[in-house]
Design a protein around this motif. Structure first.
Motif, mmCIF file in Angstrom:
data_model
loop_
_atom_site.group_PDB
_atom_site.id
_atom_site.type_symbol
_atom_site.label_atom_id
_atom_site.label_comp_id
_atom_site.label_asym_id
_atom_site.label_seq_id
_atom_site.Cartn_x
_atom_site.Cartn_y
_atom_site.Cartn_z
ATOM 1 N N HIS A 12 7.593 -25.209 3.470
ATOM 2 C CA HIS A 12 8.551 -24.506 4.153
ATOM 3 C C HIS A 12 8.637 -25.530 5.134
ATOM 4 O O HIS A 12 7.880 -26.039 5.979
ATOM 5 C CB HIS A 12 8.442 -23.103 4.705
ATOM 6 N N LEU A 13 10.024 -25.759 5.502
ATOM 7 C CA LEU A 13 10.159 -26.873 6.715
ATOM 8 C C LEU A 13 11.168 -25.801 7.529
ATOM 9 O O LEU A 13 12.135 -25.104 7.040
ATOM 10 C CB LEU A 13 11.187 -27.952 6.201
ATOM 11 N N LEU A 14 10.810 -25.738 8.709
ATOM 12 C CA LEU A 14 11.498 -24.867 9.726
ATOM 13 C C LEU A 14 11.947 -25.631 10.820
ATOM 14 O O LEU A 14 11.104 -26.667 11.381
ATOM 15 C CB LEU A 14 10.672 -23.862 10.484
ATOM 16 N N ALA A 15 13.192 -25.119 11.715
ATOM 17 C CA ALA A 15 13.451 -25.808 12.887
ATOM 18 C C ALA A 15 13.349 -24.691 13.791
ATOM 19 O O ALA A 15 13.977 -23.464 13.386
ATOM 20 C CB ALA A 15 14.625 -26.451 12.598
ATOM 21 N N GLY A 16 12.731 -24.805 14.990
ATOM 22 C CA GLY A 16 12.748 -23.841 15.843
ATOM 23 C C GLY A 16 11.256 -23.911 16.851
ATOM 24 O O GLY A 16 10.906 -25.236 17.210
ATOM 25 N N HIS A 17 10.781 -22.950 17.445
ATOM 26 C CA HIS A 17 9.737 -23.019 18.176
ATOM 27 C C HIS A 17 8.597 -23.200 17.313
ATOM 28 O O HIS A 17 8.268 -22.233 16.239
ATOM 29 C CB HIS A 17 9.593 -21.691 19.026
ATOM 30 N N PRO A 18 7.907 -24.061 17.377
ATOM 31 C CA PRO A 18 6.784 -24.555 16.081
ATOM 32 C C PRO A 18 5.671 -23.390 16.073
ATOM 33 O O PRO A 18 5.424 -22.744 14.945
ATOM 34 C CB PRO A 18 5.989 -25.732 17.019
ATOM 35 N N VAL A 19 5.204 -22.840 17.198
ATOM 36 C CA VAL A 19 4.169 -21.731 17.092
ATOM 37 C C VAL A 19 4.621 -20.432 16.573
ATOM 38 O O VAL A 19 4.230 -20.076 15.431
ATOM 39 C CB VAL A 19 3.236 -21.490 18.191
ATOM 40 N N ARG A 20 5.682 -19.849 17.351
ATOM 41 C CA ARG A 20 6.012 -18.659 17.166
ATOM 42 C C ARG A 20 6.627 -18.592 15.592
ATOM 43 O O ARG A 20 6.518 -17.739 14.804
ATOM 44 C CB ARG A 20 7.329 -18.316 18.048
ATOM 45 N N ASP A 21 7.666 -19.474 15.348
ATOM 46 C CA ASP A 21 8.146 -19.618 13.851
ATOM 47 C C ASP A 21 7.095 -19.622 12.782
ATOM 48 O O ASP A 21 7.319 -19.109 11.713
ATOM 49 C CB ASP A 21 9.375 -20.543 13.765
#
Length: 72
Positions: A12-21
């Motif tokens: 999965h590739l996410l954009a946002g707050h690294p830890v929280r997301d």
């Protein structure tokens, strides 16, 4: 390699707050193992601020495997 050994692997590739997301996605997906990479900051940086990998390990509801690339 995962396919050859019949290991189910999901990326999965996410954009946002690294830890929280990352922690939130792992909980939503009910993952059995979370594998993350650690970039490796200086010892002083990690003592004062901690690392993202440390925070993920503390907050995740599943086992976490941290992979660190060796220094060159």
């Amino acid at each position: 390699m995962a396919e050859k050994d019949q290991v189910k692997l999901h990326t999965h590739l996410l954009a946002g707050h690294p830890v929280r997301d990352i922690v939130q996605l792992a909980a939503e997906l009910k993952v059995e193992l979370l594998v993350i990479g650690a970039t490796g900051h200086s010892a002083l940086y990690e003592r004062m601020l901690g690392s993202r990998a440390d925070r993920v390990m503390q907050l995740a509801q599943c086992p976490v495997l941290v992979v660190k690339r060796p220094w060159r």
